[in-house]
Scaffold this motif. Structure first.
Motif, PDB file in Angstrom:
ATOM      1  N   GLY A 689      -3.410  39.199  52.602  1.00  0.00           N
ATOM      2  CA  GLY A 689      -4.814  39.121  52.187  1.00  0.00           C
ATOM      3  C   GLY A 689      -4.989  38.517  50.808  1.00  0.00           C
ATOM      4  O   GLY A 689      -6.001  37.893  50.545  1.00  0.00           O
ATOM      5  N   SER A 690      -3.999  38.709  49.921  1.00  0.00           N
ATOM      6  CA  SER A 690      -4.123  38.054  48.620  1.00  0.00           C
ATOM      7  C   SER A 690      -2.967  37.070  48.414  1.00  0.00           C
ATOM      8  O   SER A 690      -3.187  35.899  48.117  1.00  0.00           O
ATOM      9  CB  SER A 690      -4.181  39.076  47.483  1.00  0.00           C
ATOM     10  N   ASP A 691      -1.734  37.510  48.610  1.00  0.00           N
ATOM     11  CA  ASP A 691      -0.588  36.610  48.433  1.00  0.00           C
ATOM     12  C   ASP A 691      -0.249  35.884  49.731  1.00  0.00           C
ATOM     13  O   ASP A 691       0.345  34.807  49.704  1.00  0.00           O
ATOM     14  CB  ASP A 691       0.641  37.406  47.974  1.00  0.00           C
ATOM     15  N   GLY A 760      -0.530  25.333  39.844  1.00  0.00           N
ATOM     16  CA  GLY A 760      -0.555  26.395  40.839  1.00  0.00           C
ATOM     17  C   GLY A 760      -1.515  27.495  40.471  1.00  0.00           C
ATOM     18  O   GLY A 760      -2.334  27.352  39.555  1.00  0.00           O
ATOM     19  N   ARG A 761      -1.363  28.591  41.174  1.00  0.00           N
ATOM     20  CA  ARG A 761      -2.328  29.684  41.053  1.00  0.00           C
ATOM     21  C   ARG A 761      -1.611  31.006  41.272  1.00  0.00           C
ATOM     22  O   ARG A 761      -0.801  31.130  42.201  1.00  0.00           O
ATOM     23  CB  ARG A 761      -3.389  29.448  42.122  1.00  0.00           C
ATOM     24  N   ALA A 762      -1.892  31.971  40.409  1.00  0.00           N
ATOM     25  CA  ALA A 762      -1.368  33.319  40.631  1.00  0.00           C
ATOM     26  C   ALA A 762      -2.254  33.991  41.673  1.00  0.00           C
ATOM     27  O   ALA A 762      -3.478  33.855  41.624  1.00  0.00           O
ATOM     28  CB  ALA A 762      -1.380  34.117  39.337  1.00  0.00           C
ATOM     29  N   THR A 763      -1.637  34.688  42.618  1.00  0.00           N
ATOM     30  CA  THR A 763      -2.428  35.354  43.648  1.00  0.00           C
ATOM     31  C   THR A 763      -2.518  36.863  43.389  1.00  0.00           C
ATOM     32  O   THR A 763      -3.408  37.523  43.914  1.00  0.00           O
ATOM     33  CB  THR A 763      -1.832  35.084  45.038  1.00  0.00           C
ATOM     34  N   SER A 764      -1.591  37.408  42.606  1.00  0.00           N
ATOM     35  CA  SER A 764      -1.652  38.816  42.193  1.00  0.00           C
ATOM     36  C   SER A 764      -1.017  38.939  40.816  1.00  0.00           C
ATOM     37  O   SER A 764      -0.254  38.072  40.398  1.00  0.00           O
ATOM     38  CB  SER A 764      -0.842  39.731  43.117  1.00  0.00           C
ATOM     39  N   GLY A 765      -1.297  40.037  40.175  1.00  0.00           N
ATOM     40  CA  GLY A 765      -0.637  40.320  38.910  1.00  0.00           C
ATOM     41  C   GLY A 765      -0.812  41.789  38.578  1.00  0.00           C
ATOM     42  O   GLY A 765      -1.755  42.440  39.061  1.00  0.00           O
ATOM     43  N   TYR A 766       0.107  42.321  37.797  1.00  0.00           N
ATOM     44  CA  TYR A 766       0.008  43.729  37.396  1.00  0.00           C
ATOM     45  C   TYR A 766       1.075  43.984  36.342  1.00  0.00           C
ATOM     46  O   TYR A 766       1.986  43.181  36.163  1.00  0.00           O
ATOM     47  CB  TYR A 766       0.246  44.667  38.594  1.00  0.00           C
ATOM     48  N   TYR A 767       0.973  45.107  35.708  1.00  0.00           N
ATOM     49  CA  TYR A 767       2.030  45.495  34.784  1.00  0.00           C
ATOM     50  C   TYR A 767       3.115  46.215  35.566  1.00  0.00           C
ATOM     51  O   TYR A 767       2.815  47.138  36.317  1.00  0.00           O
ATOM     52  CB  TYR A 767       1.476  46.402  33.679  1.00  0.00           C
ATOM     53  N   GLY A 768       4.347  45.775  35.397  1.00  0.00           N
ATOM     54  CA  GLY A 768       5.483  46.447  36.039  1.00  0.00           C
ATOM     55  C   GLY A 768       5.954  47.566  35.122  1.00  0.00           C
ATOM     56  O   GLY A 768       6.622  47.315  34.122  1.00  0.00           O
ATOM     57  N   LEU A 775       3.604  41.172  34.997  1.00  0.00           N
ATOM     58  CA  LEU A 775       4.092  40.337  36.096  1.00  0.00           C
ATOM     59  C   LEU A 775       2.950  39.627  36.806  1.00  0.00           C
ATOM     60  O   LEU A 775       1.860  40.179  36.951  1.00  0.00           O
ATOM     61  CB  LEU A 775       4.822  41.206  37.122  1.00  0.00           C
ATOM     62  N   ALA A 776       3.249  38.423  37.260  1.00  0.00           N
ATOM     63  CA  ALA A 776       2.304  37.722  38.137  1.00  0.00           C
ATOM     64  C   ALA A 776       3.107  37.142  39.285  1.00  0.00           C
ATOM     65  O   ALA A 776       4.297  36.837  39.120  1.00  0.00           O
ATOM     66  CB  ALA A 776       1.604  36.598  37.375  1.00  0.00           C
ATOM     67  N   ILE A 777       2.482  37.019  40.438  1.00  0.00           N
ATOM     68  CA  ILE A 777       3.112  36.289  41.532  1.00  0.00           C
ATOM     69  C   ILE A 777       2.117  35.276  42.065  1.00  0.00           C
ATOM     70  O   ILE A 777       0.908  35.447  41.912  1.00  0.00           O
ATOM     71  CB  ILE A 777       3.625  37.212  42.661  1.00  0.00           C
ATOM     72  N   GLY A 778       2.629  34.196  42.620  1.00  0.00           N
ATOM     73  CA  GLY A 778       1.719  33.167  43.112  1.00  0.00           C
ATOM     74  C   GLY A 778       2.473  31.941  43.572  1.00  0.00           C
ATOM     75  O   GLY A 778       3.671  32.012  43.888  1.00  0.00           O
TER      76      GLY A 778
END
Ligand SMILES: Cc1cc2nc3c(=O)[nH]c(=O)nc-3n(C[C@H](O)[C@H](O)[C@H](O)COP(=O)(O)OP(=O)(O)OC[C@H]3O[C@@H](n4cnc5c(N)ncnc54)[C@H](O)[C@@H]3O)c2cc1C
Length: 819
Positions: A689-691, A760-768, A775-778
């Motif tokens: 749904g997001s990534d 590119g584009r990050a699709t999610s991110g959060y503090y680990g 952190l970001a992922i995308g």
């Protein structure tokens, strides 16, 4: 009237006519629109015609951008003047949170190519000389503004007429004074519509009936979650000050919004149109539009508007010197989340919705574009999940929709915080242990109607969210929950998971044709599997466990219940070889995870839990405590040693108590969705749904190990082959974001190379919290995907350095999971 057409669009508002236009432009000329009255007779004729590009949603932002681009060229194409005033749009900020909201939006706007600027007070004043920048006691000071130079306003009826001309030029037909009164399936599988002018049979039906969405839905047996709310704007007499400004050579003022006072204002014939979004606006026509309501309006209710009018007068003093000419109060269709319903109807073949539009003038172009693509090509061209009608389920019944729509309406202009959880219509769907979780300090959010614990406030801490775009009151407590799941043992209630049973002699072959991975052949094995679109994009994610001969347990995201159920039901073989059962609410689910999870569960079950007897990524039917028939799955979304217990719902309270009693000596505790978010980011687990969306293939998502190209045919395979031959255009990455003080990435941030080019584009991110990294992922262009590559990410307007990390930066070898 014709007796047969390929598509019949019901409803001649701007949305229906745009759908017709786009179908015709995609080459389907045998298309017809029927309108019960005359074109624009619904909400379209009285709309204020504003075209705001601003929208926090990645999907809706793209639809709006398309519309504005289309509307600019319509006049040249059709010869019909649409009165497009490209005045620009100015949104004032009078607080830091508001500015954060704009900066967050700007990230999204960047990724979809919408031009915007953040400007300071002096520029605001230059653009809008009649505005008071405030700072005095009763008027907040303008600290900045978001400016869209290219949008503005349009004449909605003229726009509709231009689309009509464009559609007719491609041989589409329109019948006015033609109301659809009944629908039926023909034996050959087509749709037969009974209208006041006779019958018409068609392959596809599009419902674009605005305020009538509920009664149109009822004809098809659908409860459509779209109910209008009253919306008013005030039309003012001529303004002396405005006239002087314009006659002095001033350009038309930008459409201005002061969200903190909840209104918009624009010029209209040397006067003004002022449109507040006020509290107390009632939902109307929940049971359908009564026959007395034709091309009508409601009586104006000035009293509701007064606070906003006063706020606007303080900001634009010239307003106070103007008489009121008229109040326009009309129904405006809404949905519980404020986004329209664009896409297939659930449970029915070839029925499409383009309903629930509250910014329908702005959205019509994009909504028609994507729906036509979906109908003609079988797939939308962009990720449309955020607008897909199947994002709502049966829970979105009349009362829920009424209360949520009223709430959404009065919040149009409030700050849209990323973790915002609005209170109305709650609690609706609860897990059996809801009250227990509440007593443990749970702070709940709602998703797909379900109450889910986002985090747990320890004793002495207020169980309440303090929303922000930055780290806020739950940060520390979520961190503790994360550490518990990595160091000891924790429980997450994931009862909302979507759960299906698939049985029968054809079950394995059918599932195999649906997903890219190999469906497990051995009893007890489990496979993470993705159902792809024809274009190879990721449509759905299923965890498929083979629990017995010809017997599979299929789990997917809780919010995907109707979306996935619809796919499975529509694709089910008709020969009776496979049976499908949705057991979502018949089973609960607890995750028990952490290094001591085995010790906890060993006290409750005779099933051997050692690696040899119960390896990672396997499942068994077993007894746990007093609960029989528990599907125990060695898998979890946090990446620690752990099991998911999928149990008959009636055992929820017993199991919860038993698990906590068994876990007491190991320091067991609860964790919520925010801890799960942090932990899954540390494992680079992609979220459906997001990534994982239609926008990317599993190869782009670096999920190659879950694709079996050689296993035989499955949906999307041909597209994947083409992509392999052409080269994978994007690659999934996990990023360590440096120098973050208090604003972690959250998704939808643009990514840049060293020269500042977007890559590119990050699709999610959060503090680990365990890795102690932001952190970001995308997705990035492949040349930037190597571990160690330095790139940049923009968070709330600030560029931060980021480094590509190894996939799954926490425990990349999955030692914990296999422990
Ligand atoms: C006061 C006000 C101001 C607004 N300002 C803006 C704005 O500035 N910008 C913006 O983007 N949006 C604005 N909106 C919202 C906008 O008006 C709507 O989103 C938009 O008009 C919706 O268009 P539609 O085609 O979906 O519905 P409608 O225009 O309502 O059209 C639906 C049509 O379906 C027909 N129909 C229904 N049932 C049947 C049937 N059974 N058979 C045949 N025909 C049928 C109806 O007669 C109607 O003509 C405003 C709304 C209001 C109330």
């Amino acid at each position: 009237m014709k007796s047969h057409a390929r598509v019949v669009v019901i409803g001649g508002g701007v949305v229906g006519v745009s759908t017709l236009y786009h179908l015709a432009h995609k080459g389907w000329s045998d298309v017809v629109l029927v309108e019960r009255s005359e074109l624009t007779a619904g909400s379209t004729w009285h709309a204020a015609g504003l075209l705001p590009l601003f929208n926090m949603s990645y999907t809706v932002g793209q639809l709006h951008k398309y519309s504005v681009d289309l509307y600019k060229r319509l006049q040249a194409e059709t010869g019909q003047d649409v009165s497009f005033h490209a005045t620009g749009n100015l949104r004032l900020a009078t607080s830091r949170d508001r500015l954060d909201e704009y900066q967050k939006y700007c990230g999204t706007a960047n990724t979809i190519g919408v031009p915007f600027e953040i400007i300071g007070p002096a520029e605001v004043k230059k653009l809008w000389p009649l505005l008071d920048l405030g700072g005095a006691d009763d008027t907040a000071e303008v600290i900045a503004a978001l400016y869209h130079p290219q949008d503005g306003h349009i004449a909605p009826a003229d726009l509709t007429m231009a689309l009509r001309k464009g559609a007719r030029a491609k041989r589409a037909e329109i019948y006015e004074q033609t109301e659809v009164t009944a629908v039926a399936r023909t034996p050959s599988g087509e749709w037969k519509l009974t209208t006041t002018k006779g019958e018409i049979t068609c392959e596809h039906v599009v419902c674009a009936t605005g305020n009538y969405a509920r009664q149109t839905g009822r004809m098809f047996g659908l409860s459509v979650p779209a109910i209008p709310v009253e919306h008013q704007y005030i039309v003012y007499e001529e303004s002396r000050e405005l006239k002087a400004y314009r006659q002095g050579g001033g350009r038309e003022l930008a459409v201005m919004r002061e969200p903190d006072q909840s209104y918009y204002i624009r010029e209209e014939r040397m006067g003004w149109i002022l449109g507040p979004y006020e509290a107390g606006a009632p939902a109307r026509f929940a049971d359908g539009v009564p026959s007395w309501f034709g091309k009508n309006l409601f009586d104006g209710d000035l009293e509701r508007l007064v606070p906003h009018v006063e706020g606007a007068q303080r900001r634009v003093p010239a307003l106070a010197n103007c008489g009121i000419k008229d109040i326009v109060n009309g129904p405006i269709s809404y949905t519980p989340d404020g986004t329209a319903l664009i896409g297939p109807a659930w449970g029915l073949p070839n029925v499409w919705l383009n309903e629930g539009h509250s910014f329908g003038i702005t959205a019509a172009g994009g909504a028609g574009w994507q729906l036509a693509e979906w109908i003609v090509e079988g797939e939308p061209g962009i990720d449309m999940l955020a607008a897909d009608p199947r994002r709502f389920g049966a829970y979105a019944g009349k009362r829920y929709v009424v209360t949520k729509n009223e709430e959404t309406y009065r919040n149009v202009f409030t700050v849209h915080y990323p973790d915002e959880e609005r209170p109305d219509g709650r609690p609706a769907k609860t897990s059996p242990v809801y009250e227990k979780l509440k007593r443990m300090g749970a702070v709940f959010g709602q998703r797909y109607g379900w109450e889910r614990a986002n985090w747990f406030a320890p004793a002495g801490v207020a169980a309440k969210d303090d929303w922000s775009f930055r780290r806020t009151n739950w940060f520390e407590h979520v961190g503790n929950e994360c550490r518990r799941l990595r160091e000891r043992v924790g429980v997450i209630d994931l009862t909302p998971f979507t759960k299906h049973l698939v049985r029968g002699p054809g079950a394995e072959a059918w599932l195999d044709s649906l997903v890219a991975n190999k469906v497990p052949a051995k009893i007890g094995r489990m496979a993470l599997s993705h159902a792809l679109t024809k274009r190879g994009g990721i449509r759905s994610e299923f965890t498929i466990t083979k629990l017995g001969e010809e017997f599979f347990y299929v789990v997917s995201a809780g919010a995907a219940e109707r979306y996935d159920s619809d796919l499975l039901a529509k694709r089910l073989p008709r020969d009776g070889s496979v049976s499908l059962q949705n057991i979502t609410t018949a089973r609960g689910c607890f995750v028990v995870a952490g290094p001591r999870s085995r010790d906890v569960l060993a006290k409750l079950t005779d099933t051997k839990l050692d690696n040899e007897s119960f390896p990672w990524l396997t499942g068994q039917e077993t007894e746990v405590g007093l609960a029989s028939d528990v599907y125990l799955l060695r898998v979890n979304f946090v990446g620690s040693l752990g099991w998911e217990l999928h149990f008959p719902i009636e055992y929820a309270n017993h199991l919860f108590e038993a698990i906590f009693a068994a876990g007491e000596e190991f320091g067991i505790g609860m964790a919520g969705m925010r801890a799960m978010e942090s932990l899954r980011m540390e494992k680079s687990y992609r979220m459906w749904g997001s990534d994982l969306t239609r926008e990317n293939t599993p190869f782009e998502a670096s999920l190659d190990r879950f694709v079996r190209m050689k296993k035989g045919e499955f949906t999307g395979r041909a597209a994947l082959e083409r992509q392999l031959a052409a080269g994978i255009p994007n690659r999934f990455v996990t990023l360590d974001v440096h120098g973050v003080k208090d604003a972690d990435p959250l998704g939808n941030e643009p990514l840049f190379d060293a020269k500042g080019k977007m890559i590119g584009r990050a699709t999610s991110g959060y503090y680990g919290h365990v890795l102690k990294k932001s952190l970001a992922i995308g997705y990035v262009k492949p040349e930037f995907a190597e571990v160690g590559t330095k790139i940049a990410i923009e968070i709330l307007g600030e560029r931060k350095d980021a480094t590509v990390l190894v996939d799954s930066p926490y425990d990349p070898e999955n030692k914990d999971l296999r422990a």
